[in-house]
Design a protein around this motif. Structure first.
Motif, PDB file in Angstrom:
ATOM      1  N   ALA A 142       0.537  -1.273  -0.334  1.00  0.00           N
ATOM      2  CA  ALA A 142      -0.073  -0.013   0.133  1.00  0.00           C
ATOM      3  C   ALA A 142       0.567   0.926  -0.129  1.00  0.00           C
ATOM      4  O   ALA A 142       0.932   2.103  -0.597  1.00  0.00           O
ATOM      5  CB  ALA A 142      -0.601   0.014   1.008  1.00  0.00           C
ATOM      6  N   LEU A 143       2.081   1.465   0.488  1.00  0.00           N
ATOM      7  CA  LEU A 143       2.462   2.483   0.669  1.00  0.00           C
ATOM      8  C   LEU A 143       4.174   2.446  -0.289  1.00  0.00           C
ATOM      9  O   LEU A 143       4.556   3.652  -0.642  1.00  0.00           O
ATOM     10  CB  LEU A 143       3.755   2.490   2.241  1.00  0.00           C
ATOM     11  N   GLN A 144       4.051   1.274  -0.545  1.00  0.00           N
ATOM     12  CA  GLN A 144       4.940   1.271  -2.259  1.00  0.00           C
ATOM     13  C   GLN A 144       6.271   1.292  -1.255  1.00  0.00           C
ATOM     14  O   GLN A 144       7.731   2.229  -1.894  1.00  0.00           O
ATOM     15  CB  GLN A 144       4.304   1.901  -3.119  1.00  0.00           C
ATOM     16  N   HIS A 145       7.185   0.512  -0.404  1.00  0.00           N
ATOM     17  CA  HIS A 145       8.061   0.813   0.758  1.00  0.00           C
ATOM     18  C   HIS A 145       8.435  -0.658   0.623  1.00  0.00           C
ATOM     19  O   HIS A 145       8.027  -2.110   1.350  1.00  0.00           O
ATOM     20  CB  HIS A 145       7.666   1.222   2.010  1.00  0.00           C
ATOM     21  N   LEU A 146       9.771  -1.070   0.532  1.00  0.00           N
ATOM     22  CA  LEU A 146      10.443  -2.637   0.904  1.00  0.00           C
ATOM     23  C   LEU A 146      11.516  -2.077   1.854  1.00  0.00           C
ATOM     24  O   LEU A 146      12.315  -0.898   1.772  1.00  0.00           O
ATOM     25  CB  LEU A 146      11.203  -2.919  -0.090  1.00  0.00           C
ATOM     26  N   GLU A 154      11.713   3.111  -1.169  1.00  0.00           N
ATOM     27  CA  GLU A 154      10.431   3.690  -1.960  1.00  0.00           C
ATOM     28  C   GLU A 154      10.136   2.692  -3.476  1.00  0.00           C
ATOM     29  O   GLU A 154      11.567   3.764  -4.381  1.00  0.00           O
ATOM     30  CB  GLU A 154      10.387   4.804  -2.004  1.00  0.00           C
ATOM     31  N   LEU A 155       9.612   2.606  -2.995  1.00  0.00           N
ATOM     32  CA  LEU A 155       9.106   1.539  -4.738  1.00  0.00           C
ATOM     33  C   LEU A 155       8.491   2.712  -5.435  1.00  0.00           C
ATOM     34  O   LEU A 155       7.528   3.399  -5.404  1.00  0.00           O
ATOM     35  CB  LEU A 155       8.678   0.169  -4.792  1.00  0.00           C
ATOM     36  N   GLU A 159       7.267  -1.614  -9.322  1.00  0.00           N
ATOM     37  CA  GLU A 159       8.062  -2.178  -8.678  1.00  0.00           C
ATOM     38  C   GLU A 159       7.176  -2.843  -7.794  1.00  0.00           C
ATOM     39  O   GLU A 159       7.894  -4.386  -7.394  1.00  0.00           O
ATOM     40  CB  GLU A 159       9.270  -1.461  -8.209  1.00  0.00           C
ATOM     41  N   ALA A 160       6.321  -2.381  -7.109  1.00  0.00           N
ATOM     42  CA  ALA A 160       5.609  -2.651  -6.169  1.00  0.00           C
ATOM     43  C   ALA A 160       4.761  -3.948  -6.060  1.00  0.00           C
ATOM     44  O   ALA A 160       4.747  -5.138  -5.967  1.00  0.00           O
ATOM     45  CB  ALA A 160       4.987  -1.473  -5.423  1.00  0.00           C
ATOM     46  N   TYR A 205      18.663  -3.995  -5.254  1.00  0.00           N
ATOM     47  CA  TYR A 205      17.434  -3.539  -3.366  1.00  0.00           C
ATOM     48  C   TYR A 205      17.702  -4.259  -2.964  1.00  0.00           C
ATOM     49  O   TYR A 205      18.411  -4.634  -1.772  1.00  0.00           O
ATOM     50  CB  TYR A 205      15.663  -3.511  -3.930  1.00  0.00           C
ATOM     51  N   LEU A 206      17.059  -5.555  -3.279  1.00  0.00           N
ATOM     52  CA  LEU A 206      17.409  -7.018  -2.608  1.00  0.00           C
ATOM     53  C   LEU A 206      19.026  -6.864  -1.832  1.00  0.00           C
ATOM     54  O   LEU A 206      18.860  -8.489  -1.578  1.00  0.00           O
ATOM     55  CB  LEU A 206      16.600  -8.730  -2.790  1.00  0.00           C
TER      56      LEU A 206
END
Length: 227
Positions: A142-146, A154-155, A159-160, A205-206
């Motif tokens: 929902a917030l598009q955060h990883l 921030e995605l 990406e999300a 990112y990962l």
């Protein structure tokens, strides 16, 4: 019970009436505007819970309208209606801040389902329903955060979407065509290179994680593998 208020911005008056009627039958409080300038005015006056907007409109197009709205209201869910078939236009919409889009012509039932899904995902207090934690990583769709290791990223919307599909199926192969259908509603071969580009960024990112690897399963798709 308070009705969800929806702002519909559509310059095709016949289509606007059909959508408005269907949404009102489903219990929505619908406010309509026929162009982007009126949409901005109605947004400020009506304080809607969600926006459904056409892209190609007179005076101010949907992209610019949403860009301005995002400055003052970054979290309101937005669904674009578009007759455009260019993938670049779709990606531009997501980068501006759209949460979803649907191509014309469409079925009203599909539009209703997408609106309800967006509201469920984006309403305050519901963000926890969209958070998935695996090892030292967590995805808040929902917030598009990883969160990967100690880094918060921030995605973009695309990406999300990709990570949401992978996080829901850890240690399973997710086919490339499944991801393409979820993002672009088709598995056109021309989209495959674009998908690979997003995967490349997500793998970077990962790399901050000690729990997860994003693997390429040659000729099939991808797997989020626990280390």
């Amino acid at each position: 019970m308070k009705k969800d208020k929806l702002l519909l911005v559509e310059d095709d008056l016949t289509l606007s009436f059909i959508i408005e009627d269907a949404l009102m039958r489903e219990g929505f409080d619908v406010v309509c505007a026929s162009d982007g300038e009126m949409g901005l005015k109605m947004f400020e006056e009506s304080k809607p819970d969600i926006i459904v907007a056409d892209v190609m409109m007179p005076k101010l197009d949907g992209f610019e309208m949403v860009r301005r709205i995002r400055i003052i209201s970054p979290n309101i869910p937005v669904l674009f209606l578009t007759a455009r078939t260019s993938l670049d236009d779709v990606v531009k919409g997501f980068e501006i801040g759209a949460n979803d889009y649907i191509r014309k012509p469409f079925q009203i039932l599909e539009l209703l389902m997408r609106i309800k899904a967006l509201l469920k995902r984006c309403k305050p207090g519901r963000a926890e329903d969209t958070k998935i934690i695996i090892g030292d990583c967590s995805l808040d769709f929902a917030l598009q955060h990883l969160l990967a290791g100690t880094d918060t990223i921030e995605l973009t919307h695309i990406e999300a979407v990709i990570l949401d599909e992978l996080f829901r199926h850890p240690n399973e192969v997710v086919e490339a065509k499944t991801l393409m259908y979820r993002i672009w509603q088709n598995d056109d071969y021309n989209n495959l290179n674009r998908l690979h580009g997003f995967i490349y960024k997500l793998r970077k990112y990962l790399s901050k994680s000690v729990s997860l690897d994003l693997l390429n399963i040659r000729g099939i798709g991808y797997k989020l593998a626990k280390k």
